[in-house]
Scaffold this motif. Structure first.
Motif, PDB file in Angstrom:
ATOM      1  N   ARG A  70       0.847  -1.193   0.000  1.00  0.00           N
ATOM      2  CA  ARG A  70       0.000   0.000   0.000  1.00  0.00           C
ATOM      3  C   ARG A  70       0.883   1.244   0.000  1.00  0.00           C
ATOM      4  N   SER A  71       0.312   2.356  -0.419  1.00  0.00           N
ATOM      5  CA  SER A  71       1.088   3.595  -0.517  1.00  0.00           C
ATOM      6  C   SER A  71       1.600   4.089   0.825  1.00  0.00           C
ATOM      7  N   ASP A  72       1.012   3.638   1.933  1.00  0.00           N
ATOM      8  CA  ASP A  72       1.482   4.072   3.253  1.00  0.00           C
ATOM      9  C   ASP A  72       2.277   2.990   3.993  1.00  0.00           C
ATOM     10  N   ASP A  73       2.730   1.966   3.281  1.00  0.00           N
ATOM     11  CA  ASP A  73       3.532   0.917   3.914  1.00  0.00           C
ATOM     12  C   ASP A  73       4.971   1.373   4.109  1.00  0.00           C
ATOM     13  N   GLY A  74       5.500   1.084   5.274  1.00  0.00           N
ATOM     14  CA  GLY A  74       6.895   1.382   5.584  1.00  0.00           C
ATOM     15  C   GLY A  74       7.496   0.279   6.419  1.00  0.00           C
TER      16      GLY A  74
END
Length: 167
Positions: A70-74
């Motif tokens: 996902r675009s907010d995965d870190g």
């Protein structure tokens, strides 16, 4: 049946794929991994799960667990944080690597079982098996191969496949 992905120097050997080039950290392979040393850790590592960019490619054919990035995965790489060497949602209050990258190296990214059971602060984080940059430029300590090779390797992996990195 267990199967071994063997990494030595700058080559990876695995079953029907044979021996192929791979990129490693610029400091080579080490038995004493520390955070930020630029080395790839020696050892035997489980393939925890496969992450992939669903906006760029289909889920790879594999019997391993897959999950779209996902675009907010870190991934937390701050040894002073309680989520060290664990996935996080961005923005995050401590230092963390972005998994949804502009380049293509994490279009497929396999989480290796390095320093994760439990994580020991400072002994290395975010050690992945991912896609190589052009000309196999060094990684930050991960193992990286070309996309076509990655797809071939993953198609032959089972939940019992592991990676052995020898220096």
């Amino acid at each position: 049946m267990q199967s071994e992905i063997l990494v030595q120097a700058s080559t990876l050997t695995f079953g029907a794929v044979g021996t192929i080039p791979c990129a490693l950290g610029p400091a080579g392979i080490t038995t004493a991994k520390t955070e930020g040393d630029g080395a790839t850790p020696a050892g035997v590592f489980a393939l925890r799960r496969v992450l992939y960019r669903a906006d760029r490619l289909a889920a790879p054919q594999t019997s391993l667990t897959t999950m779209a990035i996902r675009s907010d995965d870190g991934w937390c790489d701050d040894p002073h944080d309680q989520r060290y060497n664990r996935p996080v949602r961005l923005p995050y209050g401590a230092r963390a690597e972005t998994l949804f990258r502009d380049d293509h190296v994490y279009d497929i990214c396999v989480i290796l079982g390095h320093n994760d059971d439990p994580p020991i602060p400072g002994e290395g984080s975010a050690i992945f098996f991912h896609l190589a940059r052009e000309n196999y430029q060094p990684t930050e300590g991960c193992v990286a191969i070309r996309l076509d090779h990655m797809l071939a390797v993953l198609s032959a992996c089972t939940p019992k496949t592991f990676m052995r990195i020898e220096g």
